[in-house]
Design a protein around this motif. Structure first.
Motif, PDB file in Angstrom:
ATOM      1  N   PHE A 144      13.353 -33.366  10.192  1.00 21.96           N
ATOM      2  CA  PHE A 144      13.028 -34.228   9.055  1.00 21.96           C
ATOM      3  C   PHE A 144      13.285 -35.693   9.400  1.00 21.96           C
ATOM      4  N   PHE A 147       5.381 -37.418   6.682  1.00 20.87           N
ATOM      5  CA  PHE A 147       5.628 -35.982   6.564  1.00 20.87           C
ATOM      6  C   PHE A 147       4.319 -35.211   6.570  1.00 20.87           C
ATOM      7  N   ASP A 177       6.306 -29.743   5.317  1.00 18.03           N
ATOM      8  CA  ASP A 177       7.458 -30.418   4.709  1.00 18.03           C
ATOM      9  C   ASP A 177       7.342 -30.406   3.184  1.00 18.03           C
TER      10      ASP A 177
END
Length: 167
Positions: A55, A137, A141
């Motif tokens: 992330f 992202f 995600d």
């Protein structure tokens, strides 16, 4: 519909949507932000980047052995356990079941990218002018995040139901 079939189809749906979106990005965009597309002015953009980390790129500076452990092996073990958990736990409410399927599907999709490409394709970017800004992202995600939010709501609603019953 059979519960296990529902679980399987929902996980496959999450993986498929993510992988299809990534194929489209890889085929039509220019990597590295040079070919960014403003979908809604500067607020919502498509910017293709490849992420070696997790992330927001966390862990991208780790050596290859640590990346293998923390970004491939550990997530795979956790995903396998969660699949086992939702298949065996027949008492899960529908919202929690859907949430776990989103988390599993998104997790598998990103692990697949790491195995096949050595990195994860990211491309969504939101910037609401200082109020709210994301990193770049992808759909996987989004699936994982949506699943986590759904689990929170499910937990809140389940606790409120228990409080109302015991009161």
């Amino acid at each position: 519909m059979n519960r296990n079939l529902f679980i399987t189809l929902l996980i496959i749906f999450n993986i498929a949507i993510d992988q299809i979106s990534k194929v489209i990005v890889r085929m039509t965009m220019i990597k590295g932000g040079k070919g960014q597309i403003n979908v809604i002015k500067d607020y919502f953009q498509l910017i293709w980047v490849e992420n070696k980390g997790a992330f927001l790129g966390m862990g991208s500076e780790m050596n290859s052995t640590l990346r293998l452990i923390f970004l491939l092996i550990l997530p795979t073990v956790v995903l396998c356990y969660v699949v086992y958990y939702i298949v065996k736990t027949k008492t899960l409410d529908k919202l929690s079941l859907i949430a776990f399927c989103c988390i599993i599907g998104g997790g598998i999709a990103n692990v697949f990218d790491r195995i096949v490409f050595g990195e994860v394709t990211d491309f969504f970017f939101i910037n609401l002018g200082g109020i709210f800004k994301t990193g770049i992202f992808n759909v996987a995600d989004l699936s994982v995040t949506t699943g986590m939010v759904m689990l929170l709501f499910s937990g809140i609603f389940t606790n409120k139901k228990k409080e109302n019953i015991s009161a």
